[in-house]
Write an enzyme that holds these catalytic residues in place. Sequence first.
Site, PDB file in Angstrom:
ATOM      1  N   ARG A   1      -8.872   4.768 -12.956  1.00 22.36           N
ATOM      2  CA  ARG A   1      -8.998   5.630 -12.206  1.00 22.36           C
ATOM      3  C   ARG A   1     -10.064   6.275 -12.617  1.00 22.36           C
ATOM      4  NH1 ARG A   1      -6.485   3.172  -9.294  1.00 22.36           N
ATOM      5  NH2 ARG A   1      -4.886   3.648  -8.155  1.00 22.36           N
TER       6      ARG A   1
ATOM      7  N   GLU B   1     -15.499   8.418  -4.632  1.00 26.96           N
ATOM      8  CA  GLU B   1     -15.965   7.252  -4.012  1.00 26.96           C
ATOM      9  C   GLU B   1     -16.979   7.634  -2.813  1.00 26.96           C
ATOM     10  OE1 GLU B   1     -12.985   4.317  -3.066  1.00 26.96           O
ATOM     11  OE2 GLU B   1     -12.624   4.139  -5.435  1.00 26.96           O
TER      12      GLU B   1
ATOM     13  N   HIS C   1     -15.493  -0.172  -6.875  1.00 27.36           N
ATOM     14  CA  HIS C   1     -14.135  -0.196  -6.735  1.00 27.36           C
ATOM     15  C   HIS C   1     -13.652  -1.614  -5.987  1.00 27.36           C
ATOM     16  CE1 HIS C   1     -10.118   2.269  -6.358  1.00 27.36           C
ATOM     17  NE2 HIS C   1      -9.927   0.987  -6.993  1.00 27.36           N
TER      18      HIS C   1
END
Length: 304
Positions: free
Chosen positions: A230, A259, A277
């Site tokens: 994370r 993000e 990601h």
Amino acid sequence: MRVLVTDGMDVSAAEQLRKDGFEVVERFCEPDELGTALREFDAVIIRSATKIKEPQIDAARGSRLKLIVRAGVGVDNIAVKYAEEAGIEVRNTPRASSNAVAELAIALLFSCARNISIAGHTMRENRWEKKAYSKGFELSGKTASIIGYGRIGRMVGDKCQALGMNVLSTVHRNRPEGCECETMRFVSMDELLTGADVLILCAPGRGKPFVDAETLAKMKDGVVIINVSRGANVDEAALLDALESGKVRAAGLDVWLSEKDPNWKLAQHPAVSCTPHIGAGTKEAQRRIGLELVDIIRELGSRN
């Protein structure tokens, strides 16, 4: 039964649900409209882009919504306890993407060890920088400290050992059985930090970073940081400072604090190998996730 899919899903899995008689609606919803939209569905399938927190759950409370499914491992984008208190079940697909994430961790590690990202970038600029990037290091004989030794962490550990590395981890809850051997040991957090040639983060978020100025100060000069867990597990400003000073030799990052607006200065650092990601982004993992999603939705259908 109606199923809302907000962030996409494997095509064959969606087709199978439709064959089974479920109405599958694939549509992204903005946060301010999501809660109201959820009232019209029995289940919702999300990935990391969609967040279902208290406002969305309040808006959906008392409706037909019975299930939230996270197509992936972490559920930190869902207010899990709040949803369950509202009578909404929360599920995820923890097994399906573990190997894909573990392989990406190793790919980032190789890139950091051999300067692959920056060397490839300079080649695309028609620059032959052999001398600058012929100062990599070999993984064999090095120590990989892994924070988070669950499904993903253990797969990463197995792959590191196969490369001739020694593995350290630390246990916060239950100690996994059958892991410890000559090349793998559970140690204290301080031993894990001070012994690491490479630190690999595979743990869920805990509310504060595992990697910050304090923990970095305990580590060897020239350590490598890999994060496939994370974004909040790393203090990005502290990591950037450590890269600039040389305390951290290189970093491999797949996850970011934001993000929508990633730390571009960190991403553009020449010692950083990074991806947007994509840990679960393999065809094989997406098929496995799809199969798990079908089973979960079928299970809900059988109860209603």
